[in-house]
Design a protein around this motif. Sequence first.
Motif, PDB file in Angstrom:
ATOM      1  N   PHE A 447     -20.750   8.372 -11.528  1.00 23.00           N
ATOM      2  CA  PHE A 447     -20.411   8.311 -10.110  1.00 23.00           C
ATOM      3  C   PHE A 447     -19.567   9.522  -9.765  1.00 23.00           C
ATOM      4  O   PHE A 447     -18.541   9.776 -10.402  1.00 23.00           O
ATOM      5  CB  PHE A 447     -19.649   7.016  -9.799  1.00 23.00           C
ATOM      6  CG  PHE A 447     -19.254   6.887  -8.355  1.00 23.00           C
ATOM      7  CD1 PHE A 447     -20.211   6.856  -7.352  1.00 23.00           C
ATOM      8  CD2 PHE A 447     -17.920   6.815  -7.990  1.00 23.00           C
ATOM      9  CE1 PHE A 447     -19.847   6.753  -6.015  1.00 23.00           C
ATOM     10  CE2 PHE A 447     -17.542   6.702  -6.664  1.00 23.00           C
ATOM     11  CZ  PHE A 447     -18.512   6.671  -5.671  1.00 23.00           C
ATOM     12  N   HIS A 448     -19.983  10.285  -8.749  1.00 25.20           N
ATOM     13  CA  HIS A 448     -19.351  11.566  -8.457  1.00 25.20           C
ATOM     14  C   HIS A 448     -18.967  11.635  -6.977  1.00 25.20           C
ATOM     15  O   HIS A 448     -19.771  12.089  -6.144  1.00 25.20           O
ATOM     16  CB  HIS A 448     -20.297  12.718  -8.794  1.00 25.20           C
ATOM     17  CG  HIS A 448     -21.032  12.538 -10.091  1.00 25.20           C
ATOM     18  ND1 HIS A 448     -20.395  12.545 -11.312  1.00 25.20           N
ATOM     19  CD2 HIS A 448     -22.348  12.315 -10.351  1.00 25.20           C
ATOM     20  CE1 HIS A 448     -21.287  12.366 -12.274  1.00 25.20           C
ATOM     21  NE2 HIS A 448     -22.479  12.218 -11.711  1.00 25.20           N
ATOM     22  N   PRO A 449     -17.780  11.173  -6.603  1.00 26.08           N
ATOM     23  CA  PRO A 449     -17.346  11.273  -5.201  1.00 26.08           C
ATOM     24  C   PRO A 449     -17.339  12.727  -4.741  1.00 26.08           C
ATOM     25  O   PRO A 449     -16.757  13.589  -5.409  1.00 26.08           O
ATOM     26  CB  PRO A 449     -15.926  10.687  -5.219  1.00 26.08           C
ATOM     27  CG  PRO A 449     -15.861   9.865  -6.464  1.00 26.08           C
ATOM     28  CD  PRO A 449     -16.752  10.531  -7.455  1.00 26.08           C
ATOM     29  N   PRO A 450     -17.980  13.043  -3.646  1.00 21.81           N
ATOM     30  CA  PRO A 450     -18.108  14.462  -3.237  1.00 21.81           C
ATOM     31  C   PRO A 450     -16.784  15.138  -2.929  1.00 21.81           C
ATOM     32  O   PRO A 450     -16.655  16.355  -3.119  1.00 21.81           O
ATOM     33  CB  PRO A 450     -19.007  14.381  -1.994  1.00 21.81           C
ATOM     34  CG  PRO A 450     -18.862  12.977  -1.496  1.00 21.81           C
ATOM     35  CD  PRO A 450     -18.630  12.124  -2.702  1.00 21.81           C
ATOM     36  N   ASP A 451     -15.779  14.396  -2.474  1.00 24.68           N
ATOM     37  CA  ASP A 451     -14.509  15.015  -2.089  1.00 24.68           C
ATOM     38  C   ASP A 451     -13.692  15.491  -3.281  1.00 24.68           C
ATOM     39  O   ASP A 451     -12.811  16.338  -3.122  1.00 24.68           O
ATOM     40  CB  ASP A 451     -13.669  14.034  -1.261  1.00 24.68           C
ATOM     41  CG  ASP A 451     -14.316  13.708   0.075  1.00 24.68           C
ATOM     42  OD1 ASP A 451     -15.154  14.511   0.533  1.00 24.68           O
ATOM     43  OD2 ASP A 451     -13.987  12.653   0.652  1.00 24.68           O
ATOM     44  N   ILE A 452     -13.951  14.952  -4.462  1.00 25.84           N
ATOM     45  CA  ILE A 452     -13.151  15.307  -5.637  1.00 25.84           C
ATOM     46  C   ILE A 452     -14.032  15.761  -6.800  1.00 25.84           C
ATOM     47  O   ILE A 452     -13.599  15.742  -7.954  1.00 25.84           O
ATOM     48  CB  ILE A 452     -12.269  14.114  -6.085  1.00 25.84           C
ATOM     49  CG1 ILE A 452     -13.119  12.872  -6.332  1.00 25.84           C
ATOM     50  CG2 ILE A 452     -11.189  13.831  -5.060  1.00 25.84           C
ATOM     51  CD1 ILE A 452     -12.334  11.700  -6.894  1.00 25.84           C
ATOM     52  N   THR A 453     -15.264  16.179  -6.507  1.00 27.14           N
ATOM     53  CA  THR A 453     -16.197  16.568  -7.562  1.00 27.14           C
ATOM     54  C   THR A 453     -16.737  17.959  -7.285  1.00 27.14           C
ATOM     55  O   THR A 453     -17.175  18.259  -6.170  1.00 27.14           O
ATOM     56  CB  THR A 453     -17.372  15.577  -7.650  1.00 27.14           C
ATOM     57  OG1 THR A 453     -16.877  14.267  -7.936  1.00 27.14           O
ATOM     58  CG2 THR A 453     -18.335  15.993  -8.755  1.00 27.14           C
ATOM     59  N   ASP A 454     -16.690  18.806  -8.290  1.00 22.88           N
ATOM     60  CA  ASP A 454     -17.395  20.079  -8.252  1.00 22.88           C
ATOM     61  C   ASP A 454     -18.026  20.306  -9.623  1.00 22.88           C
ATOM     62  O   ASP A 454     -18.058  19.394 -10.463  1.00 22.88           O
ATOM     63  CB  ASP A 454     -16.474  21.228  -7.840  1.00 22.88           C
ATOM     64  CG  ASP A 454     -15.351  21.491  -8.831  1.00 22.88           C
ATOM     65  OD1 ASP A 454     -15.260  20.761  -9.852  1.00 22.88           O
ATOM     66  OD2 ASP A 454     -14.551  22.416  -8.603  1.00 22.88           O
ATOM     67  N   SER A 455     -18.547  21.491  -9.862  1.00 20.77           N
ATOM     68  CA  SER A 455     -19.271  21.737 -11.107  1.00 20.77           C
ATOM     69  C   SER A 455     -18.371  21.607 -12.331  1.00 20.77           C
ATOM     70  O   SER A 455     -18.830  21.199 -13.406  1.00 20.77           O
ATOM     71  CB  SER A 455     -19.910  23.125 -11.070  1.00 20.77           C
ATOM     72  OG  SER A 455     -18.926  24.123 -10.861  1.00 20.77           O
ATOM     73  N   PHE A 456     -17.089  21.947 -12.208  1.00 21.08           N
ATOM     74  CA  PHE A 456     -16.187  21.813 -13.353  1.00 21.08           C
ATOM     75  C   PHE A 456     -15.964  20.342 -13.699  1.00 21.08           C
ATOM     76  O   PHE A 456     -15.845  19.989 -14.881  1.00 21.08           O
ATOM     77  CB  PHE A 456     -14.857  22.496 -13.051  1.00 21.08           C
ATOM     78  CG  PHE A 456     -13.899  22.493 -14.211  1.00 21.08           C
ATOM     79  CD1 PHE A 456     -14.173  23.226 -15.350  1.00 21.08           C
ATOM     80  CD2 PHE A 456     -12.720  21.764 -14.165  1.00 21.08           C
ATOM     81  CE1 PHE A 456     -13.288  23.231 -16.424  1.00 21.08           C
ATOM     82  CE2 PHE A 456     -11.830  21.759 -15.228  1.00 21.08           C
ATOM     83  CZ  PHE A 456     -12.122  22.499 -16.361  1.00 21.08           C
ATOM     84  N   THR A 457     -15.929  19.471 -12.704  1.00 23.25           N
ATOM     85  CA  THR A 457     -15.805  18.035 -12.968  1.00 23.25           C
ATOM     86  C   THR A 457     -16.998  17.544 -13.767  1.00 23.25           C
ATOM     87  O   THR A 457     -16.848  16.801 -14.749  1.00 23.25           O
ATOM     88  CB  THR A 457     -15.697  17.264 -11.648  1.00 23.25           C
ATOM     89  OG1 THR A 457     -14.714  17.875 -10.802  1.00 23.25           O
ATOM     90  CG2 THR A 457     -15.300  15.819 -11.901  1.00 23.25           C
ATOM     91  N   LEU A 458     -18.213  17.936 -13.358  1.00 21.48           N
ATOM     92  CA  LEU A 458     -19.413  17.548 -14.107  1.00 21.48           C
ATOM     93  C   LEU A 458     -19.400  18.157 -15.504  1.00 21.48           C
ATOM     94  O   LEU A 458     -19.878  17.538 -16.461  1.00 21.48           O
ATOM     95  CB  LEU A 458     -20.658  17.991 -13.351  1.00 21.48           C
ATOM     96  CG  LEU A 458     -20.911  17.320 -11.997  1.00 21.48           C
ATOM     97  CD1 LEU A 458     -22.192  17.859 -11.380  1.00 21.48           C
ATOM     98  CD2 LEU A 458     -21.003  15.803 -12.148  1.00 21.48           C
ATOM     99  N   TYR A 459     -18.872  19.360 -15.626  1.00 19.41           N
ATOM    100  CA  TYR A 459     -18.780  20.016 -16.928  1.00 19.41           C
ATOM    101  C   TYR A 459     -17.941  19.186 -17.901  1.00 19.41           C
ATOM    102  O   TYR A 459     -18.328  18.979 -19.063  1.00 19.41           O
ATOM    103  CB  TYR A 459     -18.190  21.405 -16.730  1.00 19.41           C
ATOM    104  CG  TYR A 459     -17.897  22.176 -17.995  1.00 19.41           C
ATOM    105  CD1 TYR A 459     -18.886  22.899 -18.643  1.00 19.41           C
ATOM    106  CD2 TYR A 459     -16.607  22.207 -18.529  1.00 19.41           C
ATOM    107  CE1 TYR A 459     -18.602  23.630 -19.789  1.00 19.41           C
ATOM    108  CE2 TYR A 459     -16.316  22.932 -19.668  1.00 19.41           C
ATOM    109  CZ  TYR A 459     -17.316  23.643 -20.293  1.00 19.41           C
ATOM    110  OH  TYR A 459     -17.033  24.352 -21.434  1.00 19.41           O
ATOM    111  N   ILE A 460     -16.799  18.704 -17.435  1.00 18.56           N
ATOM    112  CA  ILE A 460     -15.941  17.881 -18.290  1.00 18.56           C
ATOM    113  C   ILE A 460     -16.627  16.555 -18.613  1.00 18.56           C
ATOM    114  O   ILE A 460     -16.555  16.065 -19.755  1.00 18.56           O
ATOM    115  CB  ILE A 460     -14.580  17.651 -17.612  1.00 18.56           C
ATOM    116  CG1 ILE A 460     -13.824  18.983 -17.442  1.00 18.56           C
ATOM    117  CG2 ILE A 460     -13.740  16.663 -18.404  1.00 18.56           C
ATOM    118  CD1 ILE A 460     -13.535  19.693 -18.741  1.00 18.56           C
ATOM    119  N   LYS A 461     -17.293  15.965 -17.636  1.00 22.45           N
ATOM    120  CA  LYS A 461     -17.996  14.702 -17.897  1.00 22.45           C
ATOM    121  C   LYS A 461     -19.095  14.888 -18.934  1.00 22.45           C
ATOM    122  O   LYS A 461     -19.336  13.995 -19.760  1.00 22.45           O
ATOM    123  CB  LYS A 461     -18.567  14.156 -16.590  1.00 22.45           C
ATOM    124  CG  LYS A 461     -17.507  13.651 -15.606  1.00 22.45           C
ATOM    125  CD  LYS A 461     -18.136  13.080 -14.345  1.00 22.45           C
ATOM    126  CE  LYS A 461     -17.060  12.544 -13.396  1.00 22.45           C
ATOM    127  NZ  LYS A 461     -17.638  11.964 -12.160  1.00 22.45           N
TER     128      LYS A 461
END
Length: 706
Positions: A447-461
């Motif tokens: 689950f990736h809320p758009p207001d607090i998610t960018d490519s670096f967030t997905l990278y860590i996940k």
Amino acid sequence: MPKAPGSVGSGTGGATVLKRNQACHQCRRRKLKCDARRPCSTCVRSHKHARDHAQPGANLPERPECTFDEVATTETPSTPSDSPKNRFERLETRIKELEALLSQKELATSPDANPSSSSTLSSIQNSPASIQSVPSNSRPGSASTMNFPSDLESLLSPSNLDMNAQTVNPYFWNGNSHLIEGASARIDAPLLSSGMDVIWSHWPVNLPHPELIRHLVDMFFLFHPHASRLFHRANFIASLSYPPDHPDFPVAPVLHAICAVSAIYTAAGGPRTNAADFPYEGQFAQPDLPDTFAEQQASHAKETVEKYLNKGQHLVQCVQTYVLLTWYYWCHSKWVELFTCSGQSLRVAIPLGLNICPPFRSLLGSSPTMSIISPPRTPIEDEIRRNTFWLAYAVDRQHGSGTGWALSLDDDDIAQVFPVTMEQFELGIPVNYNVRQWCHVREAVLFHPPDITDSFTLYIKSTMLLSFIKNFNHRYRIKSNLGDARFLPARNFATQVYGDQPDIRSSPAFLELDQLLMSFRSSFPSNLKDPFRNGQVDTHLYTTFLTAHVSMILLHEPHANLERNCTSAAKILESARAILELIYAMWSTNYDIGLLDYFCSFCWYLAGQCFGRFLRAAQEAACVQQIDTLRAELDFVRMALSKMAERVPLSYRYQRMLDAVHLSLADGRPVSTVSDQQLLANVSQASTSHPDVAYFLKINNINPQP
């Protein structure tokens, strides 16, 4: 490239200092130097470059976009203000200069003073604090005491650095972790004279000249994919203008480590390590690197960080130093140092409380505090600490995926929120914990809320997925031996691939991971589904895509059997070809692939290893069409690794490993050396005509289950 305010030796002489917010909106947003003309010179150059390199049919304005704040004043932009605030600042600067002169006089007249050095003290010039100008052969911290290569002084000459500036990869930093093709990447050359160098009187020993430090820091933030997450770029560059004894000046280990990491991006530090000069002795062989500038700086960083650690000083910067050292050792495939520094970074992060956030703390009453350091003073400092931990975590999981060694920190001991977006981090926008995602909640990976998610967030996940699979493969036999129900295969599972033994893939833990990987790839937000969006390369998103496919290979590869009914064989081939498509997409751009995340080379290697395994099966089945296709795919992966190896020695190590696979498949014949153009033509033809996975498995007598 813009220099931070107060930089030493800028060579600008009486350059005009603009008032606050006097620069144009465009230069302030892009953090570039502005002369406050209307339009400014920077915007004029950018507009001219955009028009000269515009795509056919592009509609560009006739005049550059250059807007300013509306200021009701008749003062010209070039006239400095003589407000009371400016007068106070000048008085404070003068007081600091006089205090510095007094302290230097006391030092020069003390009994322990060095007569030869005290005679070289001169007046203070163009600095907010004490900078002294002394002959280069007698100043503290000269080249003779910093163990530089013998040809470093010539490499630092203005002519050579200007030449290097012209040959830097043509990409431009846009402030959002992207490198944009076509913009100017001009580097400000340090203005070093042959006889007199400007340097702080108490400059740390073994650190390079301040101008070289600034140059390498610029290269670090310009080219390294994680630099602007490990540090706040604007604050870090500004801190370099402080004197070395200022509490906000970066500690020596951090600067040493940045010099080591940045050496692959510039020739200013001397010749780079050429991995091809060292014989290949296996994946985990320790290369005996020459005593280069980068190797010296890495050694100094390792020595000095231990001193700070033993004293309990600047502990967060100690963790950052270890993260930088893991990048350096990983880049140069020094596995033992990589493993120890990666583990050290996470072990030090634990007593600092970087792995947890309130309200998660121990129930033990004798441990009243989670951290031995003071709380962060600003939201930016808070996020720097969090990013530092996540980058240390990412390196541990990524390099651990290619080894059989245990990870350094268990996921069950981590209760931390995911990083904020780049914009929120740069602007220091605080984000309430109530709206942020916790890493220990499994659903947060999907689950990736758009207001607090960018490519670096997905990278860590994505690195967390690697951790899940690593733990499953590493602990399966232990867990099943203990009778853990999640690790016990179903006895009545239809597919039996281990004789009388049940299929591991029927265990609940395996099925859960398999479903998690398939769901993760389809869960990306619409604005994060293309790493090449708008003609830009998002390195974090590109690595995330690779990691998703690599995770599938790591999960299914131990169970893939090309001679039986096997869904795992189909999935690893499908994932390998998905990685190959990402290599094709990257190759079609003129992005310097040597600037990608180091984990990309492992992902490419793993895809090539899969192609080698299927190529062997095709040879045994005498499938001529598939042999040609798979051989072309394997050769293209080798070529991509060879290209990356021009900058990253780690890629050379993986390329040699694939060469060994290729040689074994050639029955001892020499490895083919076709031209790049011929190989690209063969791969292009194969990629448009190769059958799907089901067809390939069919001709090998493999009928995967639906």
